[in-house]
Structure formats: C-alpha cells, structure tokens
Design a protein around this motif. Structure first.
Motif: not given
Length: 467
Positions: A17-19, A146-154, A298-307
């Motif tokens: 829904v975040l398109l 917008l025809s397909d959300p995943q295709v749209g994101a790509m 735009t599509q997600a919140v991403l996170g990582s922990k170093e090491g």
C-alpha cells in the motif's frame, strides 16, 4: 531476505500500500508528461518552495545563456527526496533533489551540477540513455507502476538505475563541458571539484562510519557517483579558466535560499530518529533492537546491525479482515515456516502473530501486526539465530505502538537552519546545536564542506540541522 519475501505478490487479497498515487489524466497525457510523472513517483514528488525555486531558476538561466546551445529551453524541478541526485531528460527538464541542494554550499557548486546536466543534454547523452532504456523496456507508462505493486516497486528501482546509467567517458565529457559553462556564466569553476569532494566524503567518511557498509552501495541510484579521479579532473578543467570568475561563489545568498528547507525524509512517509521509526500519518512508532541502523525507503523500513549478521525489514500489506493472522502467516508469502512455530500474541493490545522460518543462509523471526486496517510485517533475520537475538527481536516488536494525536502533531520534520558563525564558535559547539545524530561532528563538517581539521571563521554562514 529479498529472495525469501519475493513470493508475497502471489498472496490472494494482499497488496503493498505504500506506492505513489496514480497521476491524474495519465492516460491522455503526452510522453513527456508521463516521463515527468514517472520521475516524480520515483523520487517522492516535487518539493514546493517558490523562493528557492526562483533562486535556482535564475542560476539555470545564466548557465543557459553561457552554454553552447543558448536556444535550448530548460525547466528545473526540485525533487522531495533526501537522496543526493540530479539528472536531466532530453527535453531539457532538469531535476535536483533536496539532498543534493543541502550538500552544496554555494551557488557555484549548484551551478556545477546544473551545467553538468545541461552538458549531458547538449552532448545528447541523455537522448542516448533514454533510447537504451526504451529498448530494454524498463518502463513505458505510469500505469505500469501501479498495475501490480511488486512489479511496480521493481520497475521504480529499474527506472532509477536507467536514469543513472551514463558511461564513465560520458561523465568526464559532461564534467569538462559543465565546468566551461559555469565559468563563462561567471561562477567559480572550482565549484564542481568542491561538490564532488563533498559527495565522496559523505559516502566514504560519514555513511560508511555510521552504517558499517560499503559506501558505494549507499548511493548506487545517484546519477553521477563521485570518484577522486572525477574531482581531480574537474579541478584540472577549472584551472584552464582565468581567475576572474573564481571569486563568484554567492555563498551567503545561496545558503539563505536553503534556510528552512526540509532535511532528510519527508514526515509524510515516516522518518528515522536513531533506532526509532515514527510515522505520524499512519500513527505508529517502533524502536529497532540495540545496535541497529535504520533506513527508510519507499517500500519498506530496512535495518542492519554491524558485524552481527542481523537485519530487519518492516513493510505493510492489505489483508482481508476475514483472514486471520495465523492464516496469513501460513498462506505462503514466505517459505519454509517451521512446523509448530506459529502462535498468536498481543503487541500493546494490538492483535499479532509470530512464526519462524529458515532460509539457506538466514534464519527468520516473523511478526505480523494488525493495526489501522493494515497488516504490518516485521521480518527479522539472523545468520545465527540465538536466544539472545530472538529476545531482542521480540522486545523490538513490543515497542510497536499507536502514537497519540498529540504526539503525531508534535513530531516535526527536520530542516536546515542557516546561522552566522560568532567569535568563539567551533565545529564542536555548533554541531551540538543540531538535532541528535550519530557522528554529529562529522555530519556537520560534511554538510558544510569542511575538511576534518578546518576551523570556522567568524562572520561565515553555516548550515545546521534542527527540528
């Protein structure tokens, strides 16, 4: 993680829904209008600031008059994005992001960016790139997004990459042409080398230090990745012009036009504050586990922990109210759910469910939370899922909560404030006046184009970031 969740587009009744919204009258608009709308969709729309726009338009006008093609017409759009980027379309439409404007420190540096983009148009690089994009059918219509959300994101990602794909030879050629245009327009020709150096420091010193990753991957969508070689060549080109134009940097007026400009993410899309993610519009917040660094896309919140070999992803999907969260976890949007791991729970009085899954190199702890008519998916990944890591993931999910109306109203976006350096001010003292950031001093230095050991001069103007 991306491979593990790639199948989510096949889930019946579930959609991202975040398109961006479909532009009005897209079906009857001209190709140039459709291309413009595609760019706006990919970069958060236009940033409206009449005073700033007038300043930039004036600079572009001077550059056009000094260029090899003064008969060409250009129009500039400020993109509402924190990315550091600028590019041009073959029709003369110029684009620059808020992120790049905030990194430049005078009119000469901004002029170097626009003259570089004009050089791509004059040398027909942009036309060549557009034809290559068309041949590979990256995207041909806004409706495809917008025809397909995943295709749209790509498609959005691919279209950004297409906008970035100039050859090294074309980049060097545009640098040389652009330096000449800026110098003939009366701007300091060394603006290009200064800004390229700032871009390189932003990646190599600031973002690598704060995120623990390869700096080259952080701005891979930038139209013109900076290199020390490009900065050196730009400086060599600048030395070919007389010193008369070098004095015109117009720093005070340029910085004044930036005063109050939004910095970082647009609050309408949520934003990151350290380990916190807050979304006033959707009315929720959460805190990542200790040691995580977050990135809002735009599509997600991403996170990582170093090491630590740990990562997370938060996104949102539409799920039929009739489908339970247990059913949704078992619906196949992620593979290899472990038998017996699915269970219901509550997150701050909000219904939720959890499960574990295994991939080739990662183990996953999944949470789905039903909130405000949507389902929020937390995907925690660890190369070695230990009880300690699992406990940290659970504690992080339990911080997901509804923001009160007062909290939502009180959350203000960050913006730039231009201040005059007073006697006794130092890099350290002014950096403490900024909103809290990691690597506060380094951020202040990069933001203002200062070398690590460079001292401030009383009477100069500098940028700080405030709420």
């Amino acid at each position: 993680m991306a491979l593990a969740v790639a199948a989510c587009s096949s889930v019946p009744g579930a959609r991202q829904v975040l398109l961006p919204d479909l532009p009005k009258n897209a079906e009857v608009s001209s190709p140039s209008v459709r291309e413009h709308q595609r760019v706006l969709s990919a970069y958060g729309g236009a940033y409206e600031d009449p005073r700033l726009h007038a300043k930039l338009t004036n600079i572009v006008g001077r550059l056009v008059a000094a260029s090899e093609r003064p008969d060409l017409s250009y129009k500039i759009t400020i993109l509402n994005s924190p990315a550091v980027n600028a590019f041009a379309l073959p029709n003369g439409q110029l684009y620059v992001t808020r992120g790049l404007l905030s990194l430049a420190n005078d009119s000469a540096e901004f002029a170097s960016v626009m003259s570089h983009e004009m050089a791509h148009v004059i040398a027909r690089h942009a036309a060549t790139r557009e034809e290559q994009a068309r041949k590979t059918e990256v995207i041909s219509n806004v409706n495809d997004l917008l025809s397909d959300p995943q295709v749209g994101a790509m498609a959005l990602a691919r279209s950004k990459i297409a906008l970035a794909s100039f050859s090294q030879q074309q980049e060097f050629e545009a640098d040389g042409i652009g330096v000449g245009i800026a110098a003939r327009a009366g701007f300091d020709p060394f603006g290009a080398s200064r800004l390229l150096t700032s871009m390189g420091r932003r990646n190599s010193e600031l973002y690598t230090a704060s995120r623990g990753g390869d700096a080259r991957s952080l701005d891979f969508l930038s139209s013109h990745p900076t290199t020390p070689e490009r900065a050196k060549n730009a400086a060599d080109s600048a030395r070919q012009f007389p010193a008369t134009g070098r004095a015109h940097r117009d720093k005070a007026a340029y910085l004044a036009s930036l005063d109050g400009m939004t910095y970082g993410e647009d609050p309408a899309d949520g934003f990151v504050r350290g380990r916190h993610f807050l979304h006033p519009k959707l009315g929720f917040s959460f805190m990542a586990p200790e040691g995580f660094v977050l990135d809002n896309t735009t599509q997600a919140v991403l996170g990582s922990k170093e090491g630590a070999g740990q990562a997370l992803r938060l996104d949102v999907v539409k799920v039929s109210p009739e489908q339970s969260l247990i059913e949704y976890l078992n619906s196949g949007w992620i593979e290899n759910i472990e038998n017996g791991s699915v269970e219901e729970l509550s997150v701050n009085s909000v219904p939720a469910a959890t499960a574990t899954a295994n991939g080739n190199q990662w183990a996953f702890r999944l949470y789905v939370v039903r909130f405000g008519g949507e389902v929020y998916r937390f995907i925690f990944a660890a190369k070695n899922r230990t009880p300690e890591a699992d406990r940290a993931f659970r504690e992080s999910v339990q911080t997901f909560r509804r923001l009160t109306s007062q909290e939502s109203r009180s959350i203000k976006p960050l913006h730039l404030k231009i201040v005059k350096v007073q006697p006794g001010d130092t890099v350290e003292s002014l950096s403490t006046r900024m909103a809290p950031f990691d690597h506060q001093v380094e951020r202040f230095q990069v933001l203002n184009g200062l070398e690590p050991d460079e001292q401030l001069k009383a009477g100069d103007f500098v940028k700080i970031i405030v709420e």
